[in-house]
Every structure is written in structure tokens, then in C-alpha cells.
Design a protein around this motif. Sequence first.
Motif, PDB file in Angstrom:
ATOM      1  N   ASP A 160      30.495  45.258  53.954  1.00 20.83           N
ATOM      2  CA  ASP A 160      31.668  45.742  53.941  1.00 20.83           C
ATOM      3  C   ASP A 160      31.842  47.038  52.902  1.00 20.83           C
ATOM      4  N   ASP A 193      30.833  47.519  49.501  1.00 22.07           N
ATOM      5  CA  ASP A 193      31.252  47.479  48.270  1.00 22.07           C
ATOM      6  C   ASP A 193      30.070  46.914  47.285  1.00 22.07           C
ATOM      7  N   ASN A 206      30.561  47.009  43.463  1.00 16.51           N
ATOM      8  CA  ASN A 206      30.925  45.604  42.659  1.00 16.51           C
ATOM      9  C   ASN A 206      29.942  45.607  41.559  1.00 16.51           C
ATOM     10  N   ARG A 246      27.853  38.401  54.728  1.00 16.36           N
ATOM     11  CA  ARG A 246      28.753  38.995  55.367  1.00 16.36           C
ATOM     12  C   ARG A 246      27.689  39.760  56.823  1.00 16.36           C
ATOM     13  N   PHE A 282      38.909  44.333  49.296  1.00 12.43           N
ATOM     14  CA  PHE A 282      37.805  43.791  50.132  1.00 12.43           C
ATOM     15  C   PHE A 282      36.931  43.082  49.448  1.00 12.43           C
ATOM     16  N   THR A 283      37.162  42.802  48.022  1.00 15.03           N
ATOM     17  CA  THR A 283      36.237  41.929  47.214  1.00 15.03           C
ATOM     18  C   THR A 283      36.635  40.734  46.735  1.00 15.03           C
TER      19      THR A 283
END
Lengths: 203, 203, 328, 328
Positions: free
Chosen positions: A35, A37, A41, A169, D79-80
Motif C-alpha cells: 500500500d 507506505d 512508516n 499485504r 492506510f496504516t
Amino acid sequence: MQLTVEDTIQWLKQFNDRLSEQKDYLSQLDRAIGDGDHGINMARGFQQVAEGLDGDFDEVSDVLKKTATTVMSKVGGASGPLYGTAFLKMSMECKGKDVDAAVLADMVEAALGGIKQRGKSEEGEKTMIDVWAPVLGTLQEEDFDAERLKQTAEEAMQKTEDMTATKGRASYFKEKSQGHLDPGAVSSYYLFAELADVIGKGA
Amino acid sequence: MQLTVEDTIQWLKQFNDRLSEQKDYLSQLDRAIGDGDHGINMARGFQQVAEGLDGDFDEVSDVLKKTATTVMSKVGGASGPLYGTAFLKMSMECKGKDVDAAVLADMVEAALGGIKQRGKSEEGEKTMIDVWAPVLGTLQEEDFDAERLKQTAEEAMQKTEDMTATKGRASYFKEKSQGHLDPGAVSSYYLFAELADVIGKGA
Amino acid sequence: MKKLINQPEQIIDEMLDGIVSASPSSVRRLEDTTVLVRKDAPVDGKVALISGGGSGHEPAHAGYIGKGMLDGAVSGEVFTSPTPDQVLEAIKATDSGSGVLLVIKNYSGDVMNFDMAAELAEAEGIETAQVIVRDDIAVDDPENRRGVAGTIYVHKIAGAKAETGASLEEVQATAQKVIDNARTMGVALSPCIMPTSGEPGFELADDEIELGIGIHGEAGIEKRKQMTADEIAAELVERLLPEVDLADQDEVAVMVNGMGATPEMELHVFNRKVQDLLQEKGVKVYDTIVGNFMTSLEMAGCSLTLLKLDDELKELLDAPSHAAAFKK
Amino acid sequence: MKKLINQPEQIIDEMLDGIVSASPSSVRRLEDTTVLVRKDAPVDGKVALISGGGSGHEPAHAGYIGKGMLDGAVSGEVFTSPTPDQVLEAIKATDSGSGVLLVIKNYSGDVMNFDMAAELAEAEGIETAQVIVRDDIAVDDPENRRGVAGTIYVHKIAGAKAETGASLEEVQATAQKVIDNARTMGVALSPCIMPTSGEPGFELADDEIELGIGIHGEAGIEKRKQMTADEIAAELVERLLPEVDLADQDEVAVMVNGMGATPEMELHVFNRKVQDLLQEKGVKVYDTIVGNFMTSLEMAGCSLTLLKLDDELKELLDAPSHAAAFKK
Ligand SMILES: Nc1ncnc2c1ncn2[C@@H]1O[C@H](COP(=O)(O)OP(=O)(O)O)[C@@H](O)[C@H]1O
Ligand SMILES: Nc1ncnc2c1ncn2[C@@H]1O[C@H](COP(=O)(O)OP(=O)(O)O)[C@@H](O)[C@H]1O
Ligand SMILES: [Mg+2]
Ligand SMILES: [Mg+2]
Ligand SMILES: [Mg+2]
Ligand SMILES: [Mg+2]
């Protein structure tokens, strides 16, 4: 070899620098089979880790403990609990000890166990585990060599490209996950590359 | 001149053909200073009008009456009630009469009055009225001339380009409405151009 | 632009059937019309409320049908006023003998078509009254102002008034009070695409926004360089406040309305600044709603509505509503 | 892509404040957290329900806070998954002593973070239970299925169960029953754009749609040439029906969920065909909802959820709810 408190701090700072440099690249890798990130993150969390490293620490374990709690509360996503657990296990493993090659191997072993348990995952599922496991193998060999540590991590990271993801994911992409590096494996490679660099310089 | 039932049907069919040809152009004009649906609205409505013209009609008034009700229930938007009212007023004006030049002038006068009342608008507001009003002037002159009717309508339509809109959606654009033809004026020009064509051929 | 549709020509018909099939126990469609009404219409002893206009503003207008709000909604083609015959059908189906209030947004087309319907209804002996919503301050001339999101408050408050058993005249007066006290302004970040032509209503550069838009994909009053949510909030609040004319103890209702494609997250970010600014300026907020209430297909952007309240309006705003898009 | 935001880094914080400022009497934010809870939390004698996950799915999850649904919602970055310390705060603030049910969507991140929070809560002597939503049939392996729009039914039904004063175990069992009987599949017409990177989650050609998408902008299982609304409805219904395993007298609840930027008009068009198909196949529909319930920022597209009902689920589905995004 010997990993001091200063080395550990240096390691984590270098890891943070690397993450903030590679933030977009990591997110791009994650966009392909996740996704998008992972870079965001990791960079967000380790920025906070780096900012918290200026205090006084009695031993390596304390540095790692503080890192673990920051990672757990600032990274989020899947990588947060996994890296958080890894650092926590490393911290517990070296509590009260000087970190030499043997202790380091025990620390990574504990961390790997923690990641597997937390992620309910095994080697070969195209995750960060596929870097941590071979790295542990190298560390468990007799003569510690920083360069070999780095190479092992790098090769292991590269190998995730051909794997099929079955956890996280990326697993939704099934066979289509092949042909892409696993973002968590790449960030784990950075972690060990910077560790090798710090130890290599210190030795 | 004389406008028969057949002429009237022919007129409306030609108008419908013209509208369906120019549908996109009219909508494009409306996109510039309105909401882009004038061509769609008119084409949808007059398609239905054309399809309803195959029955038997006793007099011109009946054809126009049927047109009025179809327009009112199928066009929608601002142009529906305005054209609907215009056709209704024309129908009422010629009821029981043969349509010669004088009656035609009276019909257009009644229609124009109806449009103004329905739209609460006057000449010079950059609407279809700015075509209907000069057309009425021409029709009220002594010697009816189909070519002059068409030319008047065309020139009047062209003149809306420089006007500033104060009624309808175009009014929200204020001065920015200048430099664009009014879509309702253009469709009204088509109406009179086709009328001139039918009468010209018949004469 | 891809759309989740079949034939563009069928879109209204299919939408209406879709709405009914989701709420078969509360809404029905009048056969061969584009009119939806309360399942239990006409409601005995109650003034009926009818609203409507072009389609493309969903959940307006059919989403507001239900006890406490509308008795019927008439849908035109996309962004095109419905025709008088359709409005007449709605009037006939909802009138219980107590009369029908037509809630009309101030567009030439809507005004004319509803007006003609009222004339036809009169000919059939049905009493109607009208209110014309003109809340959009982007248009200078107050007489010429468009009806936009403020219409929702008219539905809600006049709808609640009708449920009290008030007369047609009283319901009309309450609706008019809402209109006199509601002001809206909107902004677009991207235009909407007409299903029939596939064309956008206006063009916006990547770094431009459009201030003072209506709800039909028409261009607004001013293009601006991209602004932050806070800057847009400040701009709208500053323009609206002088128009609502608040005395010291007055309270307002606030509606942050998404234009269709704006993520709700962004509406909340925008609302935060609106509330901050109102507080700074000493304006007391009685009630706030955030969501998609009066949209323009997939336009991105939002509008802000302020409604000055008095005790009557507060009570009616708080009254229950069973409408699918406005449960209270 | 233009967004109605300020600094992307501030978007969650500002959104949360915006939500609270719209509903100050029903929702509050725990200071220095990304947790929103019922204003009156903890509710004496009631099992608390906590949900959450990454942001960008609004109105999920905070919109479902309220009597009859959630007691608290934890928001991560876009989305985290949120972190364990945040989830723990939510647990602590909502537990009345009757225990806390964690509603978790089946993503590695959510599962791990909520699980760690549960461990931390246990250490503090708070009893928790978990359910893991896995309704997305786009993923073959049932164990690995993602939690998507079906989560809303879990909130609604387990939330209503908790209001009856049921025990933690009972509420968990009801939630699990919903999960066992809910199936979803989604389709995207256009991707969403991450606020941080400004990049789309996947690329779609002008004539392509993406079948089997999740709710995080990740690509789906299959690209297809553009299909009509009716064709998409048929595809989803056909894939879902075998998965819900209906007996003759069974009734279902239907959710047509917009992904964020799809005009409501299109959702109704889509729903019309869904209902037609279900009727053709003899499936009885008990309840239908159409709207934006679990979104992916400004993704265009929709998902379809079927939930097989029994008497308990029907009664709880019909029970009142005061949540801002799901009033009943
Ligand atoms: N169950 C798991 N076990 C081990 N590693 C995992 C698992 N799930 C995900 N990962 C690792 O986490 C990485 C993704 O992290 P990130 O993108 O930050 O979180 P998210 O997937 O929640 O967006 C993957 O590349 C993978 O290496
Ligand atoms: N108040 C009015 N009086 C006279 N003509 C009007 C008025 N309002 C609009 N018009 C005419 O109607 C035309 C627009 O028609 P159309 O686009 O079909 O309806 P809408 O404006 O409702 O979309 C304008 O170009 C103008 O000529
Ligand atoms: Mg990720
Ligand atoms: Mg128009
Ligand atoms: Mg129009
Ligand atoms: Mg993520």
C-alpha cells in the motif's frame, strides 16, 4: 568485535539517515505489492528514535529498549510491531551483558523468533524474515566478519525478488508479487548494512 | 404567404433535424456560459415532437398545440417552459384561422409576450428574446419576405455575442458572458431559419 | 472519466428504481414518472412538501423523502429542471387536501417549471404555495442568487413544521424564514463530468481552484491559485459572516457539504478550521453537519452554509426525521 | 490531484479535531492520542466495542461511534494501522469493567498492533476479546481474506448486542456470527491518491477497471476492460452468492458501498441491478443500505456486501443506533 553504547547509537542514527534517504524508494517498492507506505512508516518512526538517542544510556540494552518502545508507538502498520518486537527481544537478550559477536548472534536469534511469532510467519514467505534468517546464520558462524554480514543481508534481500508472498499485504498479489523486492526485506538489509558499517569501523 | 398544416409539420421536422445536427454545438455554447445541456434538452424534446407529427391535424393551431404540450413535458430546464409557452401562445393566437403573414406576426407577438412573462425578462438580457423581438419587428413590416426573416434572425442571434447576460444561468457569469453567443438565441435562430425555408419554398 | 452506469439515457430511470429498491417500505415511484413519494403519501391532515430539480445532486432530492422532511421529490435529467407535468404528478400524489408547498431553487428553469405546475394544480383545485431558495452568496444580486445546499435546511425545518399540523401558510412562512437566514458559498477543486457528453463543466489547471461555484458544474465567480483547507475556510467564513447578520446571542447551524468526490477526511479537516474561526469571532454554533448533502456528481470541493437560528428553527431542526439521507 | 488539506503530516490530527468539533456533545478525543470515544464512555455495565485501523476510510471508523455501535475508534496514519499504545488508550478509556471487544480487520498490521494492545491491556487487568473480520472474497484463502465493508455490519450488530447488556463472550459470539456470514467484493474505476506521496496506488488505463480491490489503494486481483454497471453487478453477485451459502428461507442484508468518489447516482444505478439479480435468483432481501460506509479516500468504484441473516441478526440490525454515520 564489540558493540558499545556509542556504536549502537551511531548504528541507529545511520539507519535513520538511510531510511530518510530511501523513504521514497521503499514506499515505491511497497506501492508495487502493498500500500505504498513502508518508507513513510519507517522514516517517521526512526526519526523519532534518532531524536530520542541523545540521553544517557547505561548499556546497549537500554538503547535498544528505548528504540523498541518508540518504534512500537510511532511506526504503525505491519512493520511497527515487527521491528518493535525485534528491538525489544534484542534488548532483553543483552540485558546486563557486553555485546560481543556471540551475544549479537543470540540477540538476532531472539529477534527473529519474536518476528516469526508476532507475524505468524516463516522463512520463504517473502518478508523481512528472509533477511533476518540468513543474517542469523552468518552471525552464528565462528569468525565474525562485518563485510560478510553486509553481503549476506544484501544477497538475502535480493532473493526476495523471485519469491511469492504468502504473508502481509503482498500476499494478495499472489504470483504477481514475484519480480518485486519485499520492502521490509530491503529496510532490514539497510539495518544490517549500517550495523556492519559501524562494527567494521569500530573493529 | 400562407402557412398550411403540412408546412407547419415540415417546419417542425426541419427544426428537429437541425437541432439534432447541432446538438453538440448548442451544448458547447451552453457549456461556456451555462450548464452545457441546451442542445441535449432541445434535441430530446423536439425528437418527441417530430415523432408525434404523423397524426391528422385539422388546422395549424392543433399542430402547435401538440408541439407545445410535448415541449413542456419533454424539454425541461429553462428552454422547455419558454418554448412550450411560445408554441402554446402561437397555437391559441391562430385558433380557427388560416395563417397568413398578418396572423403569423400576431402569433409571434403573442409568443414573445408569453416568453417575456414566463421568463420575467426583457430584450437586451442576452436570451432567446433577443431573437424573437427583432423577428417580430420584421414580421410586422408590410411586405413579408422569407429571406429577410432569416437574415433578421441570424443578425439578432449574432448580436447576443456582445451582450451581458442578466437572466438565466449565463447571468452568473456577468461580464464574462460577453464574447459568447446565447444558446437559446441560436436555437431560436434555427427555428426561424427553418420557418423561412419552409415559407420560402411554399411561396 | 469512467462511470458506473449503463446507457447514459437510462441513468435517471435506473437511479430512481435503484432508490426504491433500497427502501421499498418507505418510498415509492409514481408509475411512468420521475417522481418518488413517501410510501404513505398523501399523509392525512398534513401539508405536503415537494422538492426537486435536475438530477446529479444526490442524495438531493429523493434522499430527503420521509417523515419529517419531504413528501415527494421530482427528478429532471442531469442538471436539468424537471417538467411541469412531472411536478404536477407529485403534487397530486401528495396532497391530502391540506395543500402542497413547493421548495424551488432559484434557477430560471426550476422556477418556471414549478410555477407552471402550480398553475396546472390550481386548475385542478389543489392549493399550492412556493418558496424560492436563494442562499448562494457567490451571486451578488440577492434576487438572482442560486439555491444550493441551504435547501437541505429548508427541507428539514419546513418538513418538521408540516409534521406539527401547521397550515400551508405557516409552513411556507417557516420555510421562508430559513431561506432568509441561510447563506452558502462553495469551492471546487475539480469539475464534474456530464454523463451525456463526457465533458467537464469547466477547466481547472493543476494549481487552480474555482471559487463561488454553483451545483451544476457551471464555472464559479473566480479562479484562484490552489489554497490550503484553512485558507479556503477563512475565505468562505469571511464572506459568509457579514451576510448572516448575527446579533450577540444568535446561534448558527453549520453545514459542511461535500460536492461529491471529496474524501470525508478532507471535509473534517475543513470543518475544524471553520469551527475555530467561528469560535474566534464569537459565533455560537448550535449544530453542525458534515457530509455529502447537495452534490454535483463527482465534483471535488465543498460548500459551507451558515443558518442563523431562532428558537423555532432550533426546535424544528432537532425534530425527528426518517429520510434516508437525513436521519434524526 | 488537489486536496482540501493543509500539511499532509497534520491531516489525521486535524481530521480528528474536526470530527469532534462537529459532534462535541457525543464524541470526545483522548488527549494526545488519535483515539475518539463516546462522550459518556465508559458506559456502566456494558461491554465496550473498539474498532479502528488506518485512516482514509471515513466515515469508518470514528463515524460509527455512538450508542448502539462503537465506544471508541483508533485512527492510524492514512492506510496504516494504529500503534498498540493508542489502542490501549482506547481500551482503558472505554472499559467499564465489563470487558472490551476489539473489532479487527484482517491485515497483518491491524492484527499485530491490536494484539499487542490486548496483551498490554491484560497486563493492566482489563479483559479483552477479539474478532477478526475477513469478508473480502477477492482473496482466495479464507484465512487470509481482508476485512472490508462487512466490518460495518459487525459494528452495527455487535454494538446492538452490547447495548442489551450481553457479556463479552456473548458479544464476541454475535460479532463472529456476523463475520461468518458476511461476504464482500469490490471494484475500482479509478485509484486513490496518497496524501503524503501524491501518487496513485495503482494505474488504470482509460478503458480499464480493477476487480477485487481492497480498501487501501492496493491493486485488485484482476484488471478488466470497462464494464457497465449491470455487468459489474452481475459479476459481483455471481461471485458472492456461492460464498454466502443460502438455504431456502434465508434472508440477506445488502450493502452497496461507495469507495469515496463515486456519485451516489451511480450507486443507485448499480443497486437496481443487484436487487433485480437477487430477486431473479430467489434471494430475499431483508434490508438494503446504499452510501459511502468504508471508503478509500477518493477512489471511484464500489463494493457489494451480502450478509446472511437469522432472527438474532435481524433484530440487532434493526436496533437503534446514534452513530453519526449510521443513524437508525
Ligand atoms: N506477517 C508478517 N510477518 C513478517 N513480516 C511481515 C508480515 N507482514 C508484513 N511483513 C513485513 O512488513 C512489510 C510491510 O510493512 P509496512 O508497509 O510498513 O506495513 P503495512 O503492510 O501494514 O502497510 C513487508 O514488506 C514485510 O516485510
Ligand atoms: N429568464 C429567461 N428569459 C428568457 N430566456 C431565458 C431565461 N432563462 C434562460 N433563458 C434562455 O434559455 C436558454 C438556456 O436553456 P437551457 O440550457 O435548455 O436551460 P437551463 O438554463 O435550465 O440549463 C438560454 O440560452 C436563454 O436563451
Ligand atoms: Mg505498507
Ligand atoms: Mg443549460
Ligand atoms: Mg440545465
Ligand atoms: Mg500500510
